[in-house]
Write an enzyme that holds these catalytic residues in place. Structure first.
Site, PDB file in Angstrom:
ATOM      1  N   LYS A 282      -1.646  48.826 -39.160  1.00  0.00           N
ATOM      2  CA  LYS A 282      -0.211  48.527 -39.088  1.00  0.00           C
ATOM      3  C   LYS A 282       0.455  49.078 -40.345  1.00  0.00           C
ATOM      4  O   LYS A 282      -0.002  48.814 -41.454  1.00  0.00           O
ATOM      5  CB  LYS A 282      -0.030  47.009 -38.971  1.00  0.00           C
ATOM      6  N   GLU A 366       3.499  29.666 -26.534  1.00  0.00           N
ATOM      7  CA  GLU A 366       4.550  28.654 -26.595  1.00  0.00           C
ATOM      8  C   GLU A 366       4.259  27.481 -25.670  1.00  0.00           C
ATOM      9  O   GLU A 366       4.552  26.322 -25.985  1.00  0.00           O
ATOM     10  CB  GLU A 366       5.910  29.276 -26.243  1.00  0.00           C
ATOM     11  N   ARG A 394       9.662  30.155 -22.277  1.00  0.00           N
ATOM     12  CA  ARG A 394       8.297  30.135 -21.747  1.00  0.00           C
ATOM     13  C   ARG A 394       7.790  28.722 -21.477  1.00  0.00           C
ATOM     14  O   ARG A 394       6.911  28.520 -20.649  1.00  0.00           O
ATOM     15  CB  ARG A 394       7.337  30.749 -22.780  1.00  0.00           C
TER      16      ARG A 394
HETATM   17  C1  TPP Z   1       6.906  35.126 -26.152  1.00  0.00           C
HETATM   18  C2  TPP Z   1       7.051  35.742 -27.512  1.00  0.00           C
HETATM   19  N1  TPP Z   1       6.752  35.023 -28.623  1.00  0.00           N
HETATM   20  C3  TPP Z   1       6.913  35.569 -29.842  1.00  0.00           C
HETATM   21  C4  TPP Z   1       7.350  36.859 -29.982  1.00  0.00           C
HETATM   22  C5  TPP Z   1       7.600  37.449 -31.374  1.00  0.00           C
HETATM   23  N2  TPP Z   1       6.720  38.562 -31.640  1.00  0.00           N
HETATM   24  C6  TPP Z   1       7.140  39.847 -31.528  1.00  0.00           C
HETATM   25  S1  TPP Z   1       5.963  40.946 -31.894  1.00  0.00           S
HETATM   26  C7  TPP Z   1       4.874  39.741 -32.283  1.00  0.00           C
HETATM   27  C8  TPP Z   1       3.510  40.095 -32.765  1.00  0.00           C
HETATM   28  C9  TPP Z   1       2.854  41.034 -31.859  1.00  0.00           C
HETATM   29  O1  TPP Z   1       1.647  41.450 -32.408  1.00  0.00           O
HETATM   30  P1  TPP Z   1       0.898  42.644 -31.746  1.00  0.00           P
HETATM   31  O2  TPP Z   1       0.987  42.526 -30.264  1.00  0.00           O
HETATM   32  O3  TPP Z   1      -0.471  42.693 -32.323  1.00  0.00           O
HETATM   33  O4  TPP Z   1       1.752  43.916 -32.126  1.00  0.00           O
HETATM   34  P2  TPP Z   1       1.855  44.672 -33.528  1.00  0.00           P
HETATM   35  O5  TPP Z   1       3.259  44.518 -33.974  1.00  0.00           O
HETATM   36  O6  TPP Z   1       0.872  44.074 -34.479  1.00  0.00           O
HETATM   37  O7  TPP Z   1       1.549  46.093 -33.218  1.00  0.00           O
HETATM   38  C10 TPP Z   1       5.436  38.474 -32.098  1.00  0.00           C
HETATM   39  C11 TPP Z   1       4.748  37.204 -32.359  1.00  0.00           C
HETATM   40  C12 TPP Z   1       7.662  37.573 -28.812  1.00  0.00           C
HETATM   41  N3  TPP Z   1       8.104  38.817 -28.843  1.00  0.00           N
HETATM   42  N4  TPP Z   1       7.496  36.992 -27.599  1.00  0.00           N
END
Ligand code: TPP
Length: 631
Positions: A282, A366, A394
């Site tokens: 990342k 959630e 959710r």
């Molecule tokens: C239902 C929901 N909860 C929380 C989020 C907030 N959120 C956006 S990206 C993320 C982390 C995602 O991590 P990953 O899939 O590993 O992607 P990366 O950014 O590390 O590439 C979170 C918790 C969301 N988008 N949707």
């Protein structure tokens, strides 16, 4: 010098490049991403990690015939650059500009809209099944991060896809990070797969290993065949994807262009559900983001050289929530905090540090977060959950079935309620008042400023003992016109009373939460034209203090509701229903809110102005409705 990037108008142009040119292309994309996002702000670290992966996907697969679904969709800036939208990248996340997420209206290459985590495998499987029903033969690919993979939905989809013979490719983009470092059991499995090659070729390895045992090796091999699952599970903890029915390919270093391209070629013609485990870094290629991927997950404009934000963020509601909860938790050992992968975003980092045994990050779950809280509450703990309003959608069934039906004392804080701005439609928290209002046993509060939030949190934790919501907006409080008096707010809350902020005789505004600021400004504007308005801050949507509203509007009988949610189902609806219950039908009522629609991106100020919910717009609407002869 012309760049290779200048020659890429759509993915066909990538397919015509040599391997070396593709590598140079990745370098150019990275440089442009850093320059652009340093000005626009956005999800930089996630995009830097997937540069090679995205180029390889468009190079290996025949997009847009082959369909790619990006989970969350915050990592699609590279995809946008490669699919004809590079010239508009500077408009990213701005009003009328490119969305920060996939949008079907933007491009044929955006096959499915995302924003909330964990939907990509379900959507891709749906597309694949539609393809099969129609007798087509293209490929469908889901790209999902290790963070998003912790979503209940993603696991439900793996369960369904794995048991079917549907051709589907899932690319797991594993960077060991959600927004904050990933936790949980699935992360432990992935970590073993990443670090111990033994686990990766498990089938082959276990066979050769057992054959080396003198005399009885062969027997073990045949027992293993017979008792495949039991023994394999005992010795090899990583059979998760294979056992659930996927063919597992990996781990591949997906920041090495050549390697990820080769791996995708391997996956391309395999049948059934395939999982490609791609390891990425990342923030790759920009040191400040590599060193602090959490800070660069979503950033505002920053200085490229130092990596420092151009504007230091002002104190916001999340910070006030976090600090207040820490104070309360020092006094009450029964308080626990729960987050669904948003510890930093919701202001809970300090709590995590101070009370590690009372802090639970359940990852992107959630639904589980709410029922976990219900279980804790049923067993004598006071759980405080903080979830962004739009993600809370959710957990509706858990709210009704697990928390409210049992009337459990769960404190649910909805951060990012109302308009959130540049994240756009998927993230606006404008439905909460409407979907929360009908739920029995639920008290719904909304503060207009920090002081009120502090009082509401103390009230919810220490003076109340049933399900309670506190919804508050993104960002900072507006100018401080209001009382700086904790006890005053606590008293109003204990008496279930609304706050009368200003008295006038010509009309009465009934506002909820932060909208009190715009309402008060509007009253000031109208005051300059000789009109005197009353302002009531309801504090609670439910139960609504109707008696104060009736008392304070008895002269004019002109009522205006103002809320930062959709018009259907929120404060306006509640007031109409309560007046109707009382048989009070001689009021003129104007409801000011967002239309029954999905509200697109822009700054919060721009959006308020567009929908006439800024002071000028509110004043104009009041004049137009009640004082036409003044116009
Ligand atoms: C239902 C929901 N909860 C929380 C989020 C907030 N959120 C956006 S990206 C993320 C982390 C995602 O991590 P990953 O899939 O590993 O992607 P990366 O950014 O590390 O590439 C979170 C918790 C969301 N988008 N949707």
């Amino acid at each position: 010098m012309t760049k290779i990037l200048d020659k890429i108008h759509d993915p066909k142009d990538i397919r015509a490049l040599s391997l070396d040119d593709k590598k140079t292309l990745c370098k150019e994309i990275r440089e442009e991403l850093i320059t652009t996002v340093s000005k626009t702000g956005g999800h930089l670290a996630s995009n830097l990690g997937v540069v090679e992966l995205t180029v390889a996907i468009h190079s290996v697969f025949n997009t847009p015939e082959d369909k790619v679904v990006f989970d969350v969709g915050h990592q699609t800036y590279v995809h946008k650059m490669l699919t004809g939208r590079r010239d508009r990248l500077a408009t990213l996340r701005k009003m009328d500009g490119l969305s920060g997420f996939p949008k079907r209206s933007e491009s044929i290459y955006d096959t499915f809209e995302t924003g909330h985590s964990g939907t990509s495998i379900s959507a891709a499987l749906g597309m694949a099944r539609a393809r099969d029903i129609k007798g087509d033969s293209y490929r469908v690919i889901a790209v999902i991060g290790d963070g998003a993979m912790t979503s209940g939905m993603a696991l439900e989809a793996l369960n369904d896809a794995g048991a079917s013979a549907t051709d589907l490719i899932v690319i797991l983009n594993d960077n060991e990070m959600s927004i904050d470092p990933n936790t949980g059991g699935l992360n432990q499995i992935l970590s073993k797969m990443r670090t111990k090659p033994f686990y990766r070729n498990s089938n082959k390895n276990i066979r050769s290993l057992t054959l080396k045992i003198p005399f009885i090796g062969k027997k073990i091999v045949s027992s293993i065949r017979r008792l495949k699952h039991g023994i394999k599970q005992l010795i090899i903890p990583n059979m998760f994807f294979e056992d659930i029915g996927f063919k597992y390919l990996g781990v591949v270093d997906a920041n090495d262009y050549e390697k990820i391209e080769a791996m995708l070629y391997r996956s391309k013609d395999l049948k059934g559900p395939i999982l490609v485990h791609a390891k990425t870094i990342k923030g790759k290629g920009y040191k400040p983001a590599e060193n602090n991927p959490d800070l660069f997950h979503g950033v505002g404009p920053f200085d490229i050289k130092s990596g420092k934000p151009l504007k230091e963020p002002a104190k916001d509601y999340s910070e006030v929530f976090g600090q207040t909860l820490v104070k309360l938790a020092h006094k009450n050992p029964k308080i626990a905090a729960i987050t669904a992968a948003m510890a930093s975003g919701t202001g809970l980092l300090e709590f995590k540090k101070e009370f590690p045994d009372r802090f639970f990050d359940v990852e992107i779950a959630e639904q589980h977060a709410l029922t976990l809280a219900a279980g804790m509450a049923a067993n004598g703990i006071v759980p405080v959950i903080s979830i962004y309003s739009s993600f809370f959608q959710r957990a509706y069934d858990q709210l009704i079935h697990d928390v409210c039906m049992q009337n459990l004392h769960v404190v649910m804080c909805l951060d990012r309620s109302g308009i959130v701005g540049s994240d756009g439609e998927t993230h606006q928290g404008i439905f909460d008042l409407a979907f929360l209002r009908p739920v029995p046993n639920l008290k719904i509060l909304a503060p207009k400023d920090f002081k009120e939030l502090e009082a509401m949190l103390e009230y919810a934790v220490s003076y109340y003992d049933a399900p309670i919501i506190i919804r508050y907006p993104r960002g900072s409080e507006a100018k401080d016109y209001f009382k700086d008096d904790h006890e005053y707010y606590l008293k109003l809350l204990l008496e279930n009373k609304a706050e009368t902020i200003k008295k006038g005789t010509d009309f009465t505004i009934v506002s909820i939460g932060k909208m009190a600021h715009n309402a008060l400004e509007a009253i000031r504007l109208l005051n300059k034209e000789g009109l005197n308005g009353t302002l009531i801050n309801v504090m609670a949507l439910k139960p609504l203090d109707l008696s104060t509203i009736i008392k304070e509007s008895s002269l004019s009988k002109k009522l205006i509701t103002i809320e930062d949610g959709v018009i259907e189902g929120g404060l306006y609806s509640e007031l109409l229903d309560r007046l109707n219950d009382e048989g009070l039908n001689d009021y003129q009522i104007l409801g000011l809110a967002y239309p029954d629609d999905f509200i697109k991106q822009g700054t919060i100020d721009e959006i308020e102005a567009k929908y006439q919910l800024d002071p000028k717009g509110i004043a104009a609407k009041i004049k137009e409705t009640f004082f036409k002869d003044m116009i």
